[in-house]
Design a protein around this motif. Structure first.
Motif, PDB file in Angstrom:
ATOM      1  N   UNK A   1       0.850  -1.187   0.000  1.00  0.00           N
ATOM      2  CA  UNK A   1       0.000   0.000   0.000  1.00  0.00           C
ATOM      3  C   UNK A   1       0.884   1.233   0.000  1.00  0.00           C
ATOM      4  N   UNK A   2       0.540   2.261  -0.772  1.00  0.00           N
ATOM      5  CA  UNK A   2       1.381   3.439  -0.796  1.00  0.00           C
ATOM      6  C   UNK A   2       1.032   4.377   0.351  1.00  0.00           C
ATOM      7  N   UNK A   3       1.816   5.484   0.487  1.00  0.00           N
ATOM      8  CA  UNK A   3       1.671   6.365   1.632  1.00  0.00           C
ATOM      9  C   UNK A   3       0.308   7.009   1.747  1.00  0.00           C
ATOM     10  N   UNK A   4      -0.244   7.459   0.623  1.00  0.00           N
ATOM     11  CA  UNK A   4      -1.548   8.113   0.664  1.00  0.00           C
ATOM     12  C   UNK A   4      -2.623   7.167   1.175  1.00  0.00           C
ATOM     13  N   UNK A   5      -2.613   5.909   0.692  1.00  0.00           N
ATOM     14  CA  UNK A   5      -3.614   4.945   1.144  1.00  0.00           C
ATOM     15  C   UNK A   5      -3.465   4.691   2.634  1.00  0.00           C
ATOM     16  N   UNK A   7      -2.259   6.711   4.835  1.00  0.00           N
ATOM     17  CA  UNK A   7      -2.705   7.899   5.558  1.00  0.00           C
ATOM     18  C   UNK A   7      -4.225   7.914   5.692  1.00  0.00           C
ATOM     19  N   UNK A   8      -4.932   7.545   4.637  1.00  0.00           N
ATOM     20  CA  UNK A   8      -6.394   7.545   4.690  1.00  0.00           C
ATOM     21  C   UNK A   8      -6.902   6.530   5.700  1.00  0.00           C
ATOM     22  N   UNK A   9      -6.348   5.332   5.677  1.00  0.00           N
ATOM     23  CA  UNK A   9      -6.812   4.299   6.604  1.00  0.00           C
ATOM     24  C   UNK A   9      -6.393   4.612   8.034  1.00  0.00           C
ATOM     25  N   UNK A  10      -5.223   5.199   8.200  1.00  0.00           N
ATOM     26  CA  UNK A  10      -4.790   5.598   9.542  1.00  0.00           C
ATOM     27  C   UNK A  10      -5.721   6.669  10.096  1.00  0.00           C
ATOM     28  N   UNK A  11      -6.151   7.575   9.236  1.00  0.00           N
ATOM     29  CA  UNK A  11      -7.102   8.613   9.649  1.00  0.00           C
ATOM     30  C   UNK A  11      -8.416   7.976  10.089  1.00  0.00           C
ATOM     31  N   UNK A  12      -8.879   7.006   9.315  1.00  0.00           N
ATOM     32  CA  UNK A  12     -10.118   6.309   9.657  1.00  0.00           C
ATOM     33  C   UNK A  12      -9.977   5.565  10.985  1.00  0.00           C
ATOM     34  N   UNK A  13      -8.860   4.894  11.164  1.00  0.00           N
ATOM     35  CA  UNK A  13      -8.660   4.126  12.397  1.00  0.00           C
ATOM     36  C   UNK A  13      -8.592   5.030  13.623  1.00  0.00           C
ATOM     37  N   UNK A  14      -7.981   6.196  13.485  1.00  0.00           N
ATOM     38  CA  UNK A  14      -7.966   7.146  14.608  1.00  0.00           C
ATOM     39  C   UNK A  14      -9.384   7.541  14.986  1.00  0.00           C
ATOM     40  N   UNK A  15     -10.192   7.803  13.979  1.00  0.00           N
ATOM     41  CA  UNK A  15     -11.587   8.183  14.210  1.00  0.00           C
ATOM     42  C   UNK A  15     -12.338   7.045  14.901  1.00  0.00           C
ATOM     43  N   UNK A  31      -9.727  10.488  -1.828  1.00  0.00           N
ATOM     44  CA  UNK A  31      -9.787  10.942  -3.218  1.00  0.00           C
ATOM     45  C   UNK A  31      -8.399  10.999  -3.838  1.00  0.00           C
ATOM     46  N   UNK A  32      -7.429  11.470  -3.051  1.00  0.00           N
ATOM     47  CA  UNK A  32      -6.071  11.615  -3.574  1.00  0.00           C
ATOM     48  C   UNK A  32      -5.479  10.271  -3.971  1.00  0.00           C
ATOM     49  N   UNK A  33      -5.868   9.215  -3.274  1.00  0.00           N
ATOM     50  CA  UNK A  33      -5.308   7.904  -3.591  1.00  0.00           C
ATOM     51  C   UNK A  33      -6.307   7.010  -4.321  1.00  0.00           C
ATOM     52  N   UNK A  34      -7.286   7.613  -4.964  1.00  0.00           N
ATOM     53  CA  UNK A  34      -8.336   6.854  -5.653  1.00  0.00           C
ATOM     54  C   UNK A  34      -7.858   6.204  -6.944  1.00  0.00           C
ATOM     55  N   UNK A  35      -6.741   6.694  -7.490  1.00  0.00           N
ATOM     56  CA  UNK A  35      -6.251   6.299  -8.815  1.00  0.00           C
ATOM     57  C   UNK A  35      -7.189   6.767  -9.920  1.00  0.00           C
ATOM     58  N   UNK A  40      -8.996   2.175 -13.673  1.00  0.00           N
ATOM     59  CA  UNK A  40      -9.245   1.274 -12.553  1.00  0.00           C
ATOM     60  C   UNK A  40      -9.049   2.025 -11.240  1.00  0.00           C
ATOM     61  N   UNK A  41     -10.104   2.082 -10.446  1.00  0.00           N
ATOM     62  CA  UNK A  41     -10.002   2.721  -9.139  1.00  0.00           C
ATOM     63  C   UNK A  41      -9.144   1.857  -8.213  1.00  0.00           C
ATOM     64  N   UNK A  42      -8.782   2.409  -7.089  1.00  0.00           N
ATOM     65  CA  UNK A  42      -7.952   1.700  -6.119  1.00  0.00           C
ATOM     66  C   UNK A  42      -8.824   0.700  -5.352  1.00  0.00           C
ATOM     67  N   UNK A  43      -8.978  -0.486  -5.922  1.00  0.00           N
ATOM     68  CA  UNK A  43      -9.859  -1.497  -5.329  1.00  0.00           C
ATOM     69  C   UNK A  43      -9.321  -2.009  -4.001  1.00  0.00           C
ATOM     70  N   UNK A  44      -8.008  -2.043  -3.867  1.00  0.00           N
ATOM     71  CA  UNK A  44      -7.423  -2.493  -2.606  1.00  0.00           C
ATOM     72  C   UNK A  44      -7.813  -1.548  -1.473  1.00  0.00           C
ATOM     73  N   UNK A  45      -7.703  -0.259  -1.714  1.00  0.00           N
ATOM     74  CA  UNK A  45      -8.070   0.712  -0.687  1.00  0.00           C
ATOM     75  C   UNK A  45      -9.564   0.641  -0.397  1.00  0.00           C
ATOM     76  N   UNK A  46     -10.382   0.512  -1.443  1.00  0.00           N
ATOM     77  CA  UNK A  46     -11.829   0.428  -1.241  1.00  0.00           C
ATOM     78  C   UNK A  46     -12.194  -0.775  -0.379  1.00  0.00           C
ATOM     79  N   UNK A  47     -11.563  -1.915  -0.654  1.00  0.00           N
ATOM     80  CA  UNK A  47     -11.858  -3.128   0.118  1.00  0.00           C
ATOM     81  C   UNK A  47     -11.437  -2.976   1.576  1.00  0.00           C
TER      82      UNK A  47
END
Length: 280
Positions: A1-5, A7-15, A31-35, A40-47
């Motif tokens: 997973x790259x840094x942006x992804x 960061x998004x999940x870390x933000x969610x987990x903090x919440x 949105x920034x890591x949506x690809x 093809x959208x970032x299916x890994x991040x979505x899942x």
């Protein structure tokens, strides 16, 4: 997973763990890591995002966030817009949460699924099918109840979502599930053949779904699947016959069930020759 992804999940987990709610920042990071824009959208991040919602209790504001994101319209975020990723993820997350949700939330999720099924954005229609698959993976009975409630009067886009959701091999390991998928697909094929007025684009979308889904169902339940394909192979409707032929060409059938597929193709060839002879 790259840094942006991350960061998004870390933000969610903090919440989710009681930290500061930052919906705007989370939306920007997703949105920034949506690809998107891109094919093809970032299916890994979505899942991975959706998986966080497979819980009975959501931190304050998270349910409201999903509702808000799921309602982002095509006017606000059209196909390929990075912010299209937000409703795409929200609908899938709702599917992950459905089995844990109370009756009121389940009703809201069902409404979100129906809107996504009918969305002009193809990616949102995929999100509806993927969300339904999440429901079925948790409890196939819940998925079946939704489809049974919706199937009467369903339009082509909704029917396409039904078959796309069911054409998911993990759901079809149980024979009863595979038989249900074949039964519902058979009903949809019969309705398609009997429908006098067909809108070109919804018909195309439904046909494309049926052109692969039937082979998935037949591979899971070969005897009943072959019988269904043979039944529709004998129809005179060229659209129905094309759907059957497309499925018979799939490797999941030709490799393991070559003789059966050849026998059904022979039925189609015989009928096509008969139709030609009768017209001359």
């Amino acid at each position: 997973m790259n840094g942006q992804a991350y960061a998004a999940l870390a933000e969610l987990e903090r919440w989710m763990n009681g930290g500061e709610a930052a919906p705007d920042r989370l939306g920007d990071e997703m949105s920034a890591d949506s690809q998107l824009p891109g094919p093809r959208a970032n299916l890994e991040l979505a899942e991975k995002f959706a998986r966080h919602f497979a819980v009975p209790e959501l931190a304050g504001g998270l349910w409201e966030l999903l509702v808000e994101w799921a309602e982002i319209s095509v006017e606000a975020a059209g196909t390929g817009n990075p912010r299209e990723f937000l409703p795409f993820c929200a609908v899938q997350a709702m599917g992950a949460h459905y089995g844990y949700a109370d009756a009121e939330r389940r009703e809201r999720i069902a409404d979100a699924f129906k809107r996504a099924m009918n969305d002009s954005r193809w990616r949102m229609r995929e999100a509806a099918a993927m969300g339904l698959q999440s429901v079925g993976e948790q409890d196939f009975g819940l998925l079946r109840a939704l489809l049974e409630a919706w199937k009467r009067g369903a339009n082509e886009l909704e029917q396409r979502s039904f078959v796309a959701a069911l054409a998911h091999p993990p759901l079809l390991k149980a024979k009863d599930n595979a038989r249900y998928a074949l039964s519902l697909a058979g009903e949809i094929m019969e309705e398609l053949a009997a429908r006098p007025v067909r809108e070109p684009e919804p018909l195309r979308v439904l046909s494309k779904g049926l052109e692969y889904a039937l082979s998935v169902f037949a591979a899971a339940e070969p005897e009943e699947g072959s019988a269904l394909l043979e039944r529709f192979a004998g129809m005179s409707d060229p659209r129905i016959v094309r759907i059957v032929k497309a499925n018979l060409g799939k490797s999941r059938l030709t490799r393991k069930y070559g003789p059966q597929t050849q026998a059904i193709l022979a039925v189609i060839d015989k009928n096509s020759k008969g139709n030609y002879d009768s017209s001359n």
